[in-house]
Design a protein around this motif. Structure first.
Motif, PDB file in Angstrom:
ATOM      1  N   GLN A   1      51.116  46.106 -19.631  1.00  0.00           N
ATOM      2  CA  GLN A   1      49.840  46.641 -19.329  1.00  0.00           C
ATOM      3  C   GLN A   1      49.663  46.813 -17.813  1.00  0.00           C
TER       4      GLN A   1
ATOM      5  N   MET B   1      58.685  53.303 -19.523  1.00  0.00           N
ATOM      6  CA  MET B   1      58.006  52.237 -20.116  1.00  0.00           C
ATOM      7  C   MET B   1      59.107  51.744 -21.303  1.00  0.00           C
TER       8      MET B   1
ATOM      9  N   ARG C   1      51.672  50.205 -17.115  1.00  0.00           N
ATOM     10  CA  ARG C   1      50.630  51.519 -17.477  1.00  0.00           C
ATOM     11  C   ARG C   1      49.501  51.531 -16.323  1.00  0.00           C
ATOM     12  N   GLU C   2      49.238  50.694 -15.775  1.00  0.00           N
ATOM     13  CA  GLU C   2      47.959  50.775 -14.727  1.00  0.00           C
ATOM     14  C   GLU C   2      48.861  51.285 -13.561  1.00  0.00           C
TER      15      GLU C   2
END
Length: 764
Positions: free
Chosen positions: A77, A214, A80-81
């Motif tokens: 998370q 990722m 991604r941010e």
């Protein structure tokens, strides 16, 4: 409610990038060609954004606590941010140069904000996203991400340099900056489908980089080594649920690389050779040409011309032996532009011995380009040329010697007398050479180098070619040599007709001084296409809009030509008084005097028509202009009211149809000398050498016009030369010297005589 900017925009890296963007954009606002929202501004900003975006992203990702979390879920998370914040920051930063670039339109005309905006989205915006994704991948993978990121950028740039060095192409596509067209004199540079496709590919690569980043975040721990992260990445790429996506990416990128030439991203030598299809070998050349563009006999003549020109260059440079070269002869400028990125510029790559010309320009540029190739042994290592553009082009001009209807020294003396010539020290530098209109730079550099060769010999010039050190080569400074040259030019007589030539040929702005050069060049090209389709009203409208925006001479010429085709004689003649004669230098528009004279002749004002024809005739800008005005004056003497003969010159019919019309007039009015001459010249242009020979031998213009008679005799020589009758051709060229009154014309005739003798002794 108060709107607050996202906190990440206050990060130090973002602030530094903002300052860099702002400073660069402000500097661009003061530089010609970069001061408008167009290709150049966007390309420079794209290169800058690819570097800044990577550094900003690395800083934001490395400073994000979430990315370092040991728990995989919050770590993903956080990643991604961080990636989202980085992309937002980098795209937001691009608003700074965009505002400055568009705001500068208040001070500098920007003719197409739509096209400029399209370039901005395709170049800087896509580069920023690529930099963001690549920076993210480096940040999560490597211990020293900035070093790796810079290394990757260097490798990507190095690949483009290698493409430019090892392949024929001048252009390059690169994910960092998008597109580089090469250093040419071509002004047309539109947004193309190829560019759009390449930027879509760039976004795919960016997505792949972000996806691999990722995978590293998901499958490895923050404390893992770079090697361990790499191994986990490889395992993750081929793991369940990812292998098909990996295969698809590999397949797409592999296919793009294999078909990169067909897609227009590159042009290798093998691809161009296969595409052209034709190959012809001589003692020192491999000539690649388009199948069908030459007959077997014609390509043998082209090969012989290559060998003849090489023998001239070899003798001029005092080379003991000739090397082997590769010559690409493209069927049209458009095809040449597709394959190497240069439409109207013929080029040589001296380090590879490659010459690139179009069929239409081969006769005029072959010797010039061969000088660049043959001088390679005297040049610097790797590039095999001089570091000075003025020396490179000046040597080629000096040895070629052919430019217009006067010698290089005569043009240079006239330029000096008219105050148009800049300091030669500026011309002989790299940026100074490019800052002037090409005609000024080439002629002055050529005259200066020819003076040095004639005065001090070719050996010292070849020494200068490598070192660019005048004191070392000549024992005198550039300033001292310049003073000598100026004194030499001062002894060359200059008259009013020379002043007209200077205004018409040299008072032209360089691309850096033009208004909206890229946009208006493209609009003029569209207008030319409409004119070629005989859509004269559409062409007139496009040219009128172009002229209103840039006041360019090409646009005005097209505007008047379109009006003339529509029988708008009043609009054409009005331009003489309202535009041309109001200019500080009316002679700049001399090339337009023929068509304005046609309009006056057509409306019965023969006195003013003759005055215009006579002005351009005595200016002697080129053989074509001199012939056109001279023949018109002979025709006007027989038809001062403009009832019978103007249509011969105003018709938009092709050459074949014009010959039929001339034949009809000859049957009706008898064998008029000037009309037989015109018929012969058209047949020569059509390649009907026997027909041209017959027509030109039926007339004699010596008592009517000596310059036309000289052209007639040279044309007879050319027709006989093309027919392989070299001895007869030589005699006509010799005879033409009796009426040629310009030194440059004599030089051209002597070259033809040498060519005849060479062909006679070397013909198969």
């Amino acid at each position: 409610m108060t709107l607050r900017a996202p906190a990440f925009l206050a990060a130090p890296s973002v602030r530094i990038a903002a300052l860099v963007y702002g400073a660069c954009a402000l500097v661009c606002s003061q530089l010609p060609l970069l001061n408008a929202l167009g290709y150049e501004f966007s390309a420079l900003t794209a290169f800058l954004s690819s570097l800044c975006a990577g550094m900003v992203t690395i800083s934001l990702v490395r400073s994000s606590p979430g990315v370092r979390n040991e728990n995989p879920v919050p770590r993903m998370q956080g990643a991604r941010e961080a990636l989202g914040r980085s992309a937002a920051a980098n795209l937001s930063l691009l608003v700074i140069p965009l505002i400055i670039g568009t705001g500068n339109a208040l001070f500098v005309r920007n003719c197409s904000l739509a096209e400029g905006t399209a370039f901005y989205f395709l170049l800087p915006c896509v580069s920023a996203l690529l930099g963001t994704a690549l920076g993210f991948f480096c940040a999560v993978h490597y211990t020293h991400p900035r070093i790796v990121y810079c290394a990757v950028c260097v490798l990507l740039l190095g690949y483009s340099v290698a493409v430019g060095y090892f392949t024929p192409a001048l252009f390059s596509y690169n994910v960092l900056y998008g597109y580089f067209p090469g250093l040419t004199y071509d002004e047309i540079l539109p947004v193309t489908t190829t560019l759009a496709l390449f930027r879509i590919l760039t976004l795919l690569i960016a997505a792949a980089c972000a996806w691999m980043g990722m995978i590293i975040v998901a499958d490895s721990s923050p404390g893992d080594s770079t090697t361990m992260k790499g191994l986990r990445l490889v395992a993750g790429l081929v793991g369940p649920g990812r292998r098909f996506r990996t295969a698809a990416i590999v397949l797409i990128l592999s296919a793009v690389y294999v078909f990169r030439c067909e897609l227009g991203f590159e042009s290798t030598a093998g691809y161009i050779q296969r595409s052209l299809g034709g190959e012809f070998r001589t003692a020192h050349f491999i000539i690649y040409y388009a199948t069908g563009s030459y007959t077997d006999a014609e390509i043998r003549t082209v090969g012989a011309e290559h060998e003849f020109r090489l023998s001239q260059v070899q003798a001029a440079l005092a080379l003991p032996h000739a090397e082997n070269y590769v010559s690409y002869v493209y069927p049209s400028p458009e095809v040449k532009q597709r394959y190497i990125g240069a439409r109207n510029t013929d080029i040589t790559k001296p380090w590879s011995g490659e010459i690139h010309c179009s069929k239409q320009s081969l006769d005029g540029s072959l010797k010039h380009e061969l000088v660049h190739a043959a001088a390679a042994p005297f040049g610097l290592p790797v590039i095999r040329a001089s570091a000075s553009t003025g020396i490179v082009e000046g040597l080629a001009m000096a040895i070629d010697g052919a430019w217009g209807t006067r010698t290089l020294h005569e043009y240079a003396a006239a330029l000096r007398a008219s105050g148009v010539a800049p300091d030669i020290r500026r011309i002989m530098s790299f940026w100074g050479f490019a800052s002037q209109h090409s005609s000024v730079s080439y002629v002055l550099a050529g005259s200066f180098c020819k003076y040095l060769i004639d005065r001090y010999g070719i050996r010292k010039m070849t020494r200068l070619y490598r070192s660019a050190d005048y004191a070392e080569a000549y024992g005198r400074t550039l300033t001292q040599l310049m003073t000598e040259w100026y004194g030499f030019l001062a002894r060359i007589p200059v008259d009013g007709e020379d002043s007209d030539r200077v205004d018409a040929l040299f008072r032209r702005p360089a691309i850096f001084a033009k208004i909206c050069p890229r946009v208006l060049a493209q609009q003029n090209a569209q207008a030319r296409a409409a004119f070629g389709r005989k859509e004269y009203a559409a062409a007139e409208s496009l040219y009128a809009d172009s002229y209103a925006q840039g006041r360019g001479s090409e646009a005005l010429a097209g505007l008047l030509s379109s009006a003339l085709r529509q029988n708008k004689y009043g609009a054409v003649t009005e331009a003489l008084d309202s535009i041309i004669l109001q200019d500080e230098y009316p002679a700049r528009y001399l090339p337009l005097f023929t068509m304005i004279g046609d309009a006056y002749w057509r409306t019965g004002n023969s006195e003013r028509a003759v005055a215009l024809y006579d002005r351009i005739y005595h200016a002697d800008l080129s053989e074509g202009f001199t012939e056109g005005s001279g023949v018109r004056m002979l025709a006007l003497n027989a038809d001062p009211e403009g009832k019978r003969y103007p249509s011969l010159f105003l018709t938009d019919a092709g050459d074949t149809a014009r010959v039929a019309v001339i034949d009809s007039v000859l049957r009706k009015d008898g064998e008029l000398p000037w009309l037989l001459y015109l018929r012969g010249r058209i047949l020569l242009r059509l390649g009907d050498h026997q027909g041209a020979l017959t027509a030109l031998m039926q007339t004699n213009l010596e008592e009517l016009d000596s310059q036309l008679e000289a052209i007639r005799l040279r044309s007879l020589g050319q027709a006989l030369f093309r027919m392989g009758r070299y001895e007869e051709a030589r005699s006509y060229f010799w005879t033409s010297l009796n009426v040629a009154d310009a030194e440059a014309a004599e030089d051209d005739v002597n070259t033809w005589i040498d060519r005849c003798e060479w062909m006679r002794s070397h013909a198969e």
